[in-house]
Write a protein that holds these residues in place. Structure first.
Motif, PDB file in Angstrom:
ATOM      1  N   GLY A   1     -30.460  34.558  13.672  1.00 28.17           N
ATOM      2  CA  GLY A   1     -31.892  34.795  13.574  1.00 28.17           C
ATOM      3  C   GLY A   1     -32.478  34.669  12.192  1.00 28.17           C
ATOM      4  O   GLY A   1     -33.706  34.731  12.040  1.00 28.17           O
ATOM      5  N   LEU A   2     -31.665  34.481  11.163  1.00 26.21           N
ATOM      6  CA  LEU A   2     -32.151  34.383   9.782  1.00 26.21           C
ATOM      7  C   LEU A   2     -32.037  32.942   9.293  1.00 26.21           C
ATOM      8  O   LEU A   2     -31.014  32.275   9.509  1.00 26.21           O
ATOM      9  N   LEU A   3     -33.093  32.460   8.657  1.00 26.67           N
ATOM     10  CA  LEU A   3     -33.091  31.100   8.125  1.00 26.67           C
ATOM     11  C   LEU A   3     -32.096  30.980   6.976  1.00 26.67           C
ATOM     12  O   LEU A   3     -32.196  31.707   5.984  1.00 26.67           O
TER      13      LEU A   3
ATOM     14  N   PHE B   1     -31.934  34.682  19.640  1.00 27.66           N
ATOM     15  CA  PHE B   1     -32.719  34.973  18.442  1.00 27.66           C
ATOM     16  C   PHE B   1     -33.902  34.017  18.423  1.00 27.66           C
ATOM     17  O   PHE B   1     -33.775  32.864  17.989  1.00 27.66           O
ATOM     18  N   PRO B   2     -35.056  34.467  18.930  1.00 29.73           N
ATOM     19  CA  PRO B   2     -36.224  33.566  18.987  1.00 29.73           C
ATOM     20  C   PRO B   2     -36.579  33.023  17.612  1.00 29.73           C
ATOM     21  O   PRO B   2     -36.472  33.735  16.597  1.00 29.73           O
ATOM     22  N   PRO B   3     -36.990  31.756  17.540  1.00 30.30           N
ATOM     23  CA  PRO B   3     -37.339  31.153  16.252  1.00 30.30           C
ATOM     24  C   PRO B   3     -38.655  31.691  15.725  1.00 30.30           C
ATOM     25  O   PRO B   3     -39.439  32.295  16.476  1.00 30.30           O
ATOM     26  N   PRO B   4     -38.936  31.479  14.441  1.00 29.28           N
ATOM     27  CA  PRO B   4     -40.208  31.956  13.866  1.00 29.28           C
ATOM     28  C   PRO B   4     -41.396  31.160  14.385  1.00 29.28           C
ATOM     29  O   PRO B   4     -41.259  30.016  14.838  1.00 29.28           O
ATOM     30  N   GLY B   5     -42.566  31.755  14.319  1.00 30.02           N
ATOM     31  CA  GLY B   5     -43.795  31.073  14.701  1.00 30.02           C
ATOM     32  C   GLY B   5     -44.243  30.114  13.617  1.00 30.02           C
ATOM     33  O   GLY B   5     -43.708  30.112  12.498  1.00 30.02           O
TER      34      GLY B   5
ATOM     35  N   ALA C   1     -46.408  24.279  16.726  1.00 31.99           N
ATOM     36  CA  ALA C   1     -45.522  25.274  17.316  1.00 31.99           C
ATOM     37  C   ALA C   1     -44.114  24.714  17.456  1.00 31.99           C
ATOM     38  O   ALA C   1     -43.907  23.516  17.667  1.00 31.99           O
ATOM     39  N   LEU C   2     -43.141  25.600  17.329  1.00 36.75           N
ATOM     40  CA  LEU C   2     -41.736  25.240  17.503  1.00 36.75           C
ATOM     41  C   LEU C   2     -41.386  25.395  18.981  1.00 36.75           C
ATOM     42  O   LEU C   2     -41.515  26.484  19.552  1.00 36.75           O
ATOM     43  N   ARG C   3     -40.954  24.317  19.635  1.00 36.72           N
ATOM     44  CA  ARG C   3     -40.764  24.306  21.076  1.00 36.72           C
ATOM     45  C   ARG C   3     -39.283  24.304  21.439  1.00 36.72           C
ATOM     46  O   ARG C   3     -38.436  23.783  20.693  1.00 36.72           O
ATOM     47  N   ALA C   4     -38.986  24.882  22.593  1.00 39.15           N
ATOM     48  CA  ALA C   4     -37.616  24.910  23.092  1.00 39.15           C
ATOM     49  C   ALA C   4     -37.233  23.543  23.638  1.00 39.15           C
ATOM     50  O   ALA C   4     -38.045  22.852  24.275  1.00 39.15           O
ATOM     51  N   VAL C   5     -35.987  23.125  23.410  1.00 39.90           N
ATOM     52  CA  VAL C   5     -35.511  21.838  23.912  1.00 39.90           C
ATOM     53  C   VAL C   5     -35.586  21.792  25.436  1.00 39.90           C
ATOM     54  O   VAL C   5     -35.713  20.710  26.027  1.00 39.90           O
TER      55      VAL C   5
ATOM     56  N   GLU D   1     -40.291  13.210  18.601  1.00 41.09           N
ATOM     57  CA  GLU D   1     -41.333  13.622  17.685  1.00 41.09           C
ATOM     58  C   GLU D   1     -41.601  15.113  17.874  1.00 41.09           C
ATOM     59  O   GLU D   1     -41.265  15.686  18.912  1.00 41.09           O
ATOM     60  N   GLY D   2     -42.191  15.751  16.857  1.00 45.53           N
ATOM     61  CA  GLY D   2     -42.534  17.161  16.970  1.00 45.53           C
ATOM     62  C   GLY D   2     -41.452  18.074  16.430  1.00 45.53           C
ATOM     63  O   GLY D   2     -40.499  17.649  15.775  1.00 45.53           O
ATOM     64  N   ARG D   3     -41.603  19.378  16.713  1.00 43.27           N
ATOM     65  CA  ARG D   3     -40.674  20.411  16.257  1.00 43.27           C
ATOM     66  C   ARG D   3     -39.975  21.025  17.466  1.00 43.27           C
ATOM     67  O   ARG D   3     -40.626  21.457  18.412  1.00 43.27           O
ATOM     68  N   TRP D   4     -38.623  21.042  17.402  1.00 41.82           N
ATOM     69  CA  TRP D   4     -37.824  21.491  18.540  1.00 41.82           C
ATOM     70  C   TRP D   4     -36.709  22.413  18.049  1.00 41.82           C
ATOM     71  O   TRP D   4     -36.225  22.273  16.921  1.00 41.82           O
ATOM     72  N   TYR D   5     -36.286  23.311  18.958  1.00 46.08           N
ATOM     73  CA  TYR D   5     -35.300  24.327  18.569  1.00 46.08           C
ATOM     74  C   TYR D   5     -34.323  24.560  19.715  1.00 46.08           C
ATOM     75  O   TYR D   5     -34.694  24.551  20.897  1.00 46.08           O
TER      76      TYR D   5
END
Length: 551
Positions: free
Chosen positions: A410-412, A469-473, A492-496, A221-225
């Protein structure tokens, strides 16, 4: 073969409550069945609670008594029992401990011998042997190693490291543990064969055809990158005489049921991005995604974000209780208290060379998703309705507000997939032919970062928190709505890499829960480990099973 003299004596056939045949001659012939007996139904029913045997053979012995021979029960052959889904007794340790009934949602407990002294030692990493070296796009030398002396997840079984713990007072003894490196990385066990890694499990390659490797963490669950860099693949600057590529790669997310001997995106259980033309692939159907003429080449960094709704909402969906008018917002836990997942882990310690693993029955492909991938006129009709949150088949239910986004350098680039397929039981099921139980969540379900490589293709993984390339906030990210326009997200987008730490905490909690349950089964007493309890050992089993598996 035993001799006839050693064979056990056959018990006499029991007598039926019938009267002597007074009128019968000395060489009497068995009497014919009456018309009532002939038409007596053989199957019990409310109207026929005590049916008579369908076939009764009568014998007249020397004493004149009519004897009824009981109908013999024909045993199924081994092949027929396997086709019915009987447990594979050659793998899992047999004879679970017969305790008081705990219901379907109680973990299975086995009778085990006392641990060996080596079982208390820390788990070890695989044995590494140098295989070859390559140069990355920046000129750095990468040494790829061949791993050995470890088990592979295959044949419907999933393995995790375990260790005996002297602080656990029950007779189960063992708990989960982690070997080096103690971080999120590509799993050395959850991978196809003939794949080569570095010691940190961050680089991977293969000299064979497409095969896959999953990470050692799953998101639920949640947002991960996470992101990956193409080390060997399609050449960015081709010189005269240079090949078009040094291999190929695919990256994405995969569930437990996804095949490891195939690329990411091969089946309905994985979503992948291929380097050729930057196409998206799901169920082996490549579709254009990147701008025309744009590939993923050596040196490119691909970022992947996954967004999943809360487990509370997911459980409503898979249980058929989802109401889009009420639940679509997925705002917190509603009016009630937070609902914790009911994790049930059926597992048994297994020895493999210098390692101790928990052997668990893995999840297998479902018929509905097989039909979705390969539609045919002979299908059962599930494909008539596309996957959706309220689909009649749990395996075909989707998760609202779920998606996968792809970034390049780094670009979507865009969002190739929304409404991902649900993975919580009963959408996922354990393999029944190996003794699995339906509707059990053992804590390993979820979407795993995954990568596939093809004939020399190589990738470097980065699970964070220090990204290239850090993800966007959250203020810069829009969420896809079920109905209506996209909306901003505050999550927030969290690191795996953070998920790895959470997973360790979850394993500790689940181990304690299981230990308390087993300890209560033992009457709340501390087991004396110094004295061997013969009753705690399975009959004919002096040691836990030694697993034999081809490397």
């Amino acid at each position: 073969m035993a001799s006839a003299a050693a064979s056990p004596q056959r018990e006499p056939t029991p007598s039926a409550p019938s009267a002597p045949l007074a009128a019968a001659p000395s060489s009497s012939i068995p009497q014919k069945r009456t018309l009532e007996d002939v038409h007596s139904p053989a199957v019990s029913s409310p109207l026929n609670p005590e049916p008579k045997p369908q076939k009764v053979q009568l014998q007249v012995p020397d004493d004149g008594q009519v004897m009824a021979r009981e109908k013999r029960t024909k045993k199924d052959s081994l092949k027929k029992r396997e086709s019915k889904g009987a447990p594979d007794s050659s793998r899992a340790t047999p004879d679970p401990k017969q305790a008081e009934p705990q219901g379907e949602l109680a973990p299975i407990r086995y009778k085990l011998a006392n641990p060996k002294p080596g079982d208390f030692e820390l788990s070890r990493e695989p044995v590494f042997a140098s295989h070859h070296e390559v140069q990355d796009p920046e000129g750095k030398t990468i040494e790829f190693l061949e791993t050995s002396d470890h088990v592979y997840n295959k044949k419907n079984f999933h393995y995790t490291h375990c260790i005996a713990d002297p602080a656990f007072p029950s007779m189960f003894y063992y708990r989960n543990t982690e070997p080096p490196p103690f971080a999120a990385h590509l799993s050395f066990e959850d991978t196809a064969s003939h794949m080569y890694f570095d010691r940190a499990g961050r680089h991977v390659t293969s000299d064979k055809g497409f095969r896959m490797c999953r990470a050692n963490v799953a998101v639920r669950e949640g947002r991960w990158y996470w992101e990956c860099k193409v080390i060997r693949g399609i050449l960015k600057n081709r010189g005269e005489g240079d090949p078009e590529s040094h291999g190929h790669v695919r990256v994405g997310f995969a569930r437990r049921e996804a095949s490891l001997d195939a690329p990411v995106g091969f089946d309905a259980y994985s979503y992948g991005i291929r380097d050729v033309a930057g196409q998206k692939v799901h169920m082996s159907r490549p579709k254009d995604f990147f701008p025309p003429g744009e590939d993923i080449r050596e040196g490119d960094v691909i970022g992947l974000e996954i967004q999943l709704p809360s487990e509370r909402l997911q459980r409503k969906i898979v249980q058929g209780q989802y109401n889009p008018a009420i639940d679509a917002a997925d705002d917190g836990d509603g009016d009630g208290a937070p609902e914790a997942p009911n994790i049930i882990r059926d597992r048994i310690p297994i020895r493999f060379k210098a390692h101790i693993y928990f052997e668990k029955i893995d999840y297998h492909a479902t018929k509905e998703l097989e039909e979705l991938m390969n539609p045919s006129p002979m299908a059962s009709g599930h494909n008539a309705e596309p996957p959706n949150p309220n689909h009649p088949a749990p395996a075909l239910r989707t998760l609202p507000n779920s998606c996968i986004r792809v970034y390049k350098n780094g670009l979507l680039v865009g969002t190739p997939w929304t409404d991902l397929l649900a993975f919580l039981p009963p959408a996922s099921k354990q393999a029944q032919q190996t003794g699995g139980r339906e509707a059990l969540d053992d804590g390993t379900l979820g979407y795993y970062p995954a990568v596939s490589v093809f004939r020399g293709g190589a990738v470097e993984m980065n699970f964070g928190p220090d990204f290239w390339f850090p993800p966007p906030g959250p203020e810069d990210t829009e969420m896809e709505g079920v109905d209506g326009p996209p909306r901003k997200t505050t999550e927030a987008l969290r690191a795996v890499a953070e998920r790895y730490d959470e997973q360790i905490v979850e394993d500790i909690v689940y181990d304690i829960v299981d230990e308390v349950g087993f300890w209560m089964q033992d009457g709340g007493k501390v087991i004396d480990r110094s004295a061997r309890d013969e009753k705690a050992v399975a009959p004919g089993s002096e040691e836990i099973k030694e697993l034999v598996q081809d490397d």
